[in-house]
Design a protein around this motif. Structure first.
Motif, PDB file in Angstrom:
ATOM      1  N   UNK A  98       7.357  12.001   2.092  1.00 11.29           N
ATOM      2  CA  UNK A  98       7.127  12.019   0.653  1.00 11.29           C
ATOM      3  C   UNK A  98       7.365  10.672  -0.029  1.00 11.29           C
ATOM      4  N   UNK A  99       8.443   9.945   0.357  1.00 10.99           N
ATOM      5  CA  UNK A  99       8.680   8.654  -0.291  1.00 10.99           C
ATOM      6  C   UNK A  99       7.570   7.641   0.000  1.00 10.99           C
ATOM      7  N   UNK A 100       7.169   7.451   1.285  1.00  8.22           N
ATOM      8  CA  UNK A 100       6.052   6.541   1.542  1.00  8.22           C
ATOM      9  C   UNK A 100       4.766   6.956   0.826  1.00  8.22           C
ATOM     10  N   UNK A 101       4.516   8.266   0.762  1.00 11.80           N
ATOM     11  CA  UNK A 101       3.339   8.745   0.047  1.00 11.80           C
ATOM     12  C   UNK A 101       3.418   8.360  -1.426  1.00 11.80           C
ATOM     13  N   UNK A 102       4.599   8.461  -1.992  1.00 11.20           N
ATOM     14  CA  UNK A 102       4.805   8.062  -3.385  1.00 11.20           C
ATOM     15  C   UNK A 102       4.567   6.566  -3.561  1.00 11.20           C
ATOM     16  N   UNK A 103       5.078   5.751  -2.635  1.00  6.57           N
ATOM     17  CA  UNK A 103       4.876   4.297  -2.722  1.00  6.57           C
ATOM     18  C   UNK A 103       3.385   3.950  -2.694  1.00  6.57           C
ATOM     19  N   UNK A 104       2.654   4.572  -1.772  1.00 10.75           N
ATOM     20  CA  UNK A 104       1.225   4.258  -1.651  1.00 10.75           C
ATOM     21  C   UNK A 104       0.457   4.724  -2.875  1.00 10.75           C
ATOM     22  N   UNK A 105       0.861   5.845  -3.440  1.00  7.98           N
ATOM     23  CA  UNK A 105       0.209   6.360  -4.641  1.00  7.98           C
ATOM     24  C   UNK A 105       0.392   5.401  -5.821  1.00  7.98           C
ATOM     25  N   UNK A 106       1.575   4.810  -5.917  1.00 10.61           N
ATOM     26  CA  UNK A 106       1.874   3.936  -7.048  1.00 10.61           C
ATOM     27  C   UNK A 106       1.428   2.502  -6.807  1.00 10.61           C
ATOM     28  N   UNK A 107       1.376   2.079  -5.547  1.00 12.29           N
ATOM     29  CA  UNK A 107       0.999   0.700  -5.220  1.00 12.29           C
ATOM     30  C   UNK A 107      -0.105   0.712  -4.159  1.00 12.29           C
ATOM     31  N   UNK A 108      -1.308   1.088  -4.542  1.00 15.19           N
ATOM     32  CA  UNK A 108      -2.386   1.245  -3.556  1.00 15.19           C
ATOM     33  C   UNK A 108      -2.755  -0.039  -2.827  1.00 15.19           C
ATOM     34  N   UNK A 109      -2.458  -1.208  -3.419  1.00 18.77           N
ATOM     35  CA  UNK A 109      -2.811  -2.471  -2.786  1.00 18.77           C
ATOM     36  C   UNK A 109      -1.715  -3.022  -1.883  1.00 18.77           C
ATOM     37  N   UNK A 110      -0.592  -2.337  -1.801  1.00 15.07           N
ATOM     38  CA  UNK A 110       0.531  -2.771  -0.971  1.00 15.07           C
ATOM     39  C   UNK A 110       0.514  -2.006   0.345  1.00 15.07           C
ATOM     40  N   UNK A 111       0.816  -2.690   1.444  1.00 15.51           N
ATOM     41  CA  UNK A 111       0.888  -2.026   2.743  1.00 15.51           C
ATOM     42  C   UNK A 111       2.132  -1.155   2.809  1.00 15.51           C
ATOM     43  N   UNK A 112       1.937   0.117   3.090  1.00 15.94           N
ATOM     44  CA  UNK A 112       3.033   1.069   3.245  1.00 15.94           C
ATOM     45  C   UNK A 112       2.952   1.615   4.660  1.00 15.94           C
ATOM     46  N   UNK A 113       4.020   1.431   5.431  1.00 18.79           N
ATOM     47  CA  UNK A 113       4.020   1.855   6.829  1.00 18.79           C
ATOM     48  C   UNK A 113       5.238   2.714   7.125  1.00 18.79           C
ATOM     49  N   UNK A 114       5.115   3.539   8.159  1.00 16.94           N
ATOM     50  CA  UNK A 114       6.234   4.353   8.624  1.00 16.94           C
ATOM     51  C   UNK A 114       6.371   4.180  10.127  1.00 16.94           C
ATOM     52  N   UNK A 115       7.618   4.239  10.588  1.00 21.56           N
ATOM     53  CA  UNK A 115       7.900   4.156  12.022  1.00 21.56           C
ATOM     54  C   UNK A 115       9.368   4.495  12.232  1.00 21.56           C
ATOM     55  N   UNK A 116       9.670   5.375  13.181  1.00 27.22           N
ATOM     56  CA  UNK A 116      11.068   5.706  13.458  1.00 27.22           C
ATOM     57  C   UNK A 116      11.808   4.482  13.985  1.00 27.22           C
ATOM     58  N   UNK A 117      11.122   3.687  14.785  1.00 27.11           N
ATOM     59  CA  UNK A 117      11.692   2.471  15.364  1.00 27.11           C
ATOM     60  C   UNK A 117      11.361   1.303  14.439  1.00 27.11           C
ATOM     61  N   UNK A 118      12.326   0.893  13.614  1.00 21.68           N
ATOM     62  CA  UNK A 118      12.040  -0.168  12.639  1.00 21.68           C
ATOM     63  C   UNK A 118      11.709  -1.489  13.315  1.00 21.68           C
ATOM     64  N   UNK A 119      12.306  -1.766  14.476  1.00 24.93           N
ATOM     65  CA  UNK A 119      11.987  -3.006  15.200  1.00 24.93           C
ATOM     66  C   UNK A 119      10.507  -3.024  15.577  1.00 24.93           C
ATOM     67  N   UNK A 120      10.042  -1.931  16.160  1.00 28.32           N
ATOM     68  CA  UNK A 120       8.626  -1.838  16.533  1.00 28.32           C
ATOM     69  C   UNK A 120       7.741  -1.914  15.299  1.00 28.32           C
ATOM     70  N   UNK A 121       8.181  -1.304  14.201  1.00 26.13           N
ATOM     71  CA  UNK A 121       7.396  -1.347  12.978  1.00 26.13           C
ATOM     72  C   UNK A 121       7.251  -2.751  12.434  1.00 26.13           C
ATOM     73  N   UNK A 122       8.349  -3.509  12.415  1.00 23.85           N
ATOM     74  CA  UNK A 122       8.286  -4.888  11.919  1.00 23.85           C
ATOM     75  C   UNK A 122       7.419  -5.739  12.836  1.00 23.85           C
ATOM     76  N   UNK A 123       7.511  -5.509  14.145  1.00 23.88           N
ATOM     77  CA  UNK A 123       6.669  -6.251  15.086  1.00 23.88           C
ATOM     78  C   UNK A 123       5.192  -6.036  14.773  1.00 23.88           C
TER      79      UNK A 123
END
Length: 351
Positions: A98-123
């Motif tokens: 829900x939070x990432x969905x909210x971010x994307x809804x409010x900031x459609x031009x910003x990259x919003x990503x999800x990943x359980x492994x934050x290291x892999x996500x940042x990579x």
């Protein structure tokens, strides 16, 4: 119920010891913390539940998005999917949380990503972005963020500082000393010097840890599509409040300033609304004899209402969304912004 939690203190001692040992392993280098060349800002808290991480993350996005190619990275709590996902314009809370969905809804031009492994996500993100904002990752020690912003709910500062399951802390209160900046959120309007002093005494920040204070800034009501409305709530209005958040009390108090006629449909944090939930709400709403009545929900809850099976019932209901932001107290906004901007500038100059 609170008294029953005292019986869980032995389990809290075990849990706290495990967390302390884990943190020591990271501090000693026995467990690896990954650092990155680009600036990484972490927004987090020590307690379970809501301390205002989403409004703070949104504040940072607004502050930095026009100057940097940033991305937000969250775990995506409550989603049905796994692994790394970049949100699209049509992504739902079921897919990304829900939070990432909210971010994307409010900031459609910003990259919003999800990943359980934050290291892999940042990579995955670092090749096309020069700034990462981590939402709710203070306990994710595998990433060594360049700047940790730690939040405290003002209303919880005086509560006992016990870890789970007897208390609400994810880790011992001493973990606050890993933070680079601290913010006391949800402060009352007109915060006094005495209240500020008491907060300092309760948190005891180190000399190099600046402490800021913010309050909730309630914004004009919107419809489910994000359009502003001219709805006026007065003493004759009956509000059906639909929430599935950790702490709805501030919102209830805000609405009570306009009307005391509140019928609260309250569910646990991140609750997935079912057709039965919405049908119950609709039944009570239509049975209400008030001439002026409407339904209010939060931004985060609105993301979980976008389930296909709920849409026909929701279309019959006058549901409005209550957006919130943050407001810095005691002229702290400029100092906070300066510290953030200086950190990002210093760590992007060679990228």
């Amino acid at each position: 119920m609170q008294h029953l939690r005292w019986l869980l203190l032995p389990f809290s001692l075990v849990y706290g010891l495990v967390v302390i040992i884990r943190n020591w392993f990271y501090d000693a280098g026995l467990f690896k913390s990954h650092e990155f060349e680009l600036p990484v800002i972490c927004v987090g808290n020590l307690e379970i539940g809501g301390a205002g991480k989403s409004p703070m993350t949104e504040y940072l996005v607004r502050l930095l998005k026009d100057q940097y190619n940033l991305a937000t990275l969250s775990r995506g709590y409550g989603r049905n999917s796994k692994g790394f996902i970049t949100a699209t314009a049509t992504a739902t809370a079921t897919e990304i949380g829900d939070e990432p969905s909210q971010f994307k809804h409010k900031f459609p031009d910003v990259t919003v990503a999800v990943c359980e492994d934050r290291v892999a996500g940042i990579q995955q993100l670092k090749t096309e972005h020069n700034l990462i904002i981590l939402d709710d990752a203070f306990q994710h020690r595998a990433v060594k963020a360049g700047l940790n912003v730690l939040l405290f709910d003002y209303n919880h500062l005086q509560k006992p500082k016990f870890v789970l399951p007897a208390g609400n802390l994810r880790e011992p209160f001493s973990g606050r000393w890993r933070a680079d900046m601290m913010v006391v959120t949800k402060c009352p309007d007109g915060l006094t010097e005495q209240q500020i002093t008491k907060s300092y005494e309760q948190i005891s920040p180190l000399n190099w840890q600046p402490l800021f204070f913010t309050s909730i800034a309630y914004q004009p009501l919107q419809d489910l599509q994000g359009k502003l409305t001219d709805t006026v709530i007065d003493a004759d209005t009956t509000i059906f409040l639909l929430t599935g958040i950790a702490n709805p009390k501030p919102l209830v108090q805000h609405i009570r300033q306009s009307t005391t006629n509140i019928i609260h449909h309250n569910y646990p944090d991140h609750h997935r609304f079912t057709l039965k939930n919405i049908a119950k709400l609709a039944c009570e709403f239509f049975a209400c004899r008030s001439q002026k009545k409407l339904i209010i929900t939060t931004e985060k809850d609105a993301q979980r209402l976008g389930v296909q099976e709920l849409i026909p019932t929701l279309a019959q209901l006058p549901i409005l969304v209550q957006p919130i932001g943050i407001e810095f107290l005691n002229n702290g906004r400029q100092a906070f912004d300066t510290l953030l901007l200086n950190y990002v500038r210093e760590h992007t100059q060679y990228n």
